[in-house]
Design a protein around this motif. Sequence first.
Motif, PDB file in Angstrom:
ATOM      1  N   LEU A   1       0.700  -1.100  -0.164  1.00 57.22           N
ATOM      2  CA  LEU A   1      -0.043  -0.276  -0.103  1.00 57.22           C
ATOM      3  C   LEU A   1       0.971   1.456  -0.126  1.00 57.22           C
ATOM      4  N   GLY A   2       2.123   1.226  -0.349  1.00 55.30           N
ATOM      5  CA  GLY A   2       2.980   2.136  -0.332  1.00 55.30           C
ATOM      6  C   GLY A   2       3.469   2.621  -1.613  1.00 55.30           C
ATOM      7  N   SER A   3       2.966   1.974  -2.746  1.00 55.73           N
ATOM      8  CA  SER A   3       3.589   2.416  -4.160  1.00 55.73           C
ATOM      9  C   SER A   3       2.415   2.862  -4.989  1.00 55.73           C
ATOM     10  N   PRO A   4       2.746   3.860  -5.820  1.00 49.51           N
ATOM     11  CA  PRO A   4       1.536   4.693  -6.662  1.00 49.51           C
ATOM     12  C   PRO A   4       1.206   3.638  -7.795  1.00 49.51           C
TER      13      PRO A   4
ATOM     14  N   LYS B   1      -2.569   6.189 -13.156  1.00 54.41           N
ATOM     15  CA  LYS B   1      -3.677   7.085 -13.093  1.00 54.41           C
ATOM     16  C   LYS B   1      -4.936   6.749 -13.863  1.00 54.41           C
ATOM     17  N   GLU B   2      -4.696   5.916 -14.895  1.00 55.38           N
ATOM     18  CA  GLU B   2      -5.855   5.166 -15.568  1.00 55.38           C
ATOM     19  C   GLU B   2      -6.768   4.759 -14.721  1.00 55.38           C
ATOM     20  N   GLN B   3      -6.116   3.600 -14.022  1.00 50.69           N
ATOM     21  CA  GLN B   3      -6.679   2.856 -12.987  1.00 50.69           C
ATOM     22  C   GLN B   3      -7.460   3.503 -11.984  1.00 50.69           C
TER      23      GLN B   3
ATOM     24  N   ALA C   1      -8.133   1.823  -6.997  1.00 49.49           N
ATOM     25  CA  ALA C   1      -6.948   1.046  -7.008  1.00 49.49           C
ATOM     26  C   ALA C   1      -6.824   0.176  -5.772  1.00 49.49           C
ATOM     27  N   TYR C   2      -7.156   0.446  -4.755  1.00 49.98           N
ATOM     28  CA  TYR C   2      -7.095  -0.144  -3.345  1.00 49.98           C
ATOM     29  C   TYR C   2      -7.880  -1.299  -3.409  1.00 49.98           C
ATOM     30  N   LEU C   3      -9.272  -1.180  -3.758  1.00 50.92           N
ATOM     31  CA  LEU C   3     -10.233  -2.346  -3.932  1.00 50.92           C
ATOM     32  C   LEU C   3      -9.807  -3.352  -4.946  1.00 50.92           C
ATOM     33  N   THR C   4      -9.613  -2.814  -6.280  1.00 55.16           N
ATOM     34  CA  THR C   4      -9.090  -3.821  -7.241  1.00 55.16           C
ATOM     35  C   THR C   4      -7.753  -4.736  -6.608  1.00 55.16           C
ATOM     36  N   SER C   5      -7.004  -3.719  -6.046  1.00 55.39           N
ATOM     37  CA  SER C   5      -5.701  -4.531  -5.696  1.00 55.39           C
ATOM     38  C   SER C   5      -6.195  -5.653  -4.467  1.00 55.39           C
TER      39      SER C   5
ATOM     40  N   GLU D   1      -6.520 -11.000  -2.792  1.00 57.49           N
ATOM     41  CA  GLU D   1      -7.215 -12.078  -1.790  1.00 57.49           C
ATOM     42  C   GLU D   1      -7.592 -13.402  -2.503  1.00 57.49           C
ATOM     43  N   GLN D   2      -7.378 -13.482  -3.689  1.00 59.29           N
ATOM     44  CA  GLN D   2      -7.398 -14.771  -4.355  1.00 59.29           C
ATOM     45  C   GLN D   2      -6.355 -15.821  -4.091  1.00 59.29           C
ATOM     46  N   MET D   3      -5.194 -14.958  -4.062  1.00 56.91           N
ATOM     47  CA  MET D   3      -3.674 -15.578  -3.933  1.00 56.91           C
ATOM     48  C   MET D   3      -3.630 -16.011  -2.472  1.00 56.91           C
ATOM     49  N   MET D   4      -4.042 -15.083  -1.308  1.00 59.68           N
ATOM     50  CA  MET D   4      -4.097 -15.362  -0.221  1.00 59.68           C
ATOM     51  C   MET D   4      -4.834 -16.570   0.265  1.00 59.68           C
ATOM     52  N   ARG D   5      -5.911 -16.747  -0.313  1.00 65.04           N
ATOM     53  CA  ARG D   5      -6.720 -18.073   0.115  1.00 65.04           C
ATOM     54  C   ARG D   5      -5.885 -19.205  -0.154  1.00 65.04           C
TER      55      ARG D   5
END
Length: 283
Positions: free
Chosen positions: A156-159, A162-164, A170-174, A179-183
């Motif tokens: 959560l520290g990297s930019p 802009k299009e995203q 960007a936060y919710l998409t990330s 979350e899929q990988m974390m499962r």
Amino acid sequence: MSAPVLNDEELRFVREAAIFLENPGFALRAMNMIGKPLEALQKNLPESVQQTLGDWVQKSLRAALATAMKTVDKDQKIPVDWNSALQSSKKVGWMHTAGVALTGAVGGMFGLAAIPIELPLSTTMMLRGISGIASQWGMDLKDPTIQLQCLYVFTLGSPKGKEQEELDSAYLTSRLAFEQMMRSASSYMAKKTAGEVLKALDSGAAPALVKLIARIAKSFELTITEKLLAESVPVLGAIGGATINALFNDYFADAARFHFGLLYLEKKYGAEKVQFEFNRLRS
């Protein structure tokens, strides 16, 4: 009976979270402090450091995760009160700043040569702080998914592009992508000890976890590079290294407070409702 809605204080928190998480700004904070643009500092970071930084970051994240797994408080108390969680999560972040600042001072005295030692130590200390903040929001640190959520905070520290940012959060998409990988990774971790996890990471025997840490490291590396560039300014020295590390810790403490605060609200009201407000308030 109508469904519960977020109160004014909670909505204010969601708005602050949206402003922070949609505009990651560690580099901006650091550059404002030392008064130099990032591009002007690029030449100060040796090419050899840039080439090996990725390996250092991955090793630091692996060591931090293993340490976190070994030191989980089995008698963890889980508070449920919003006001106490909000205030105590701030205090936990501040408590870890002094220790991280000390490692930065050491790094400042010995320069870039200290990175292989200072980076794993700082990362582990910051992860302990992030875990403490998660605990204050009622997260169960014995749950491998929460342990990985703590690692995710380092992304959560990297930019973001802009299009995203213009099209979607960007936060919710990330979050959705990770979350899929974390499962998959948490299912593996649930059956292993900390030592077995670290051994599997070193040997590549846990592909889901290896992939997840590599993705987190890729984002974290960008922020680490920004930190090293700021520290490489000659006039800063040990005092500057301590200041940059304190700033670095404060940044991720804020990121953790907002991230786990949102997860707390999603558990209380439902993800759809909280994320709707997040998207509404971010604009």
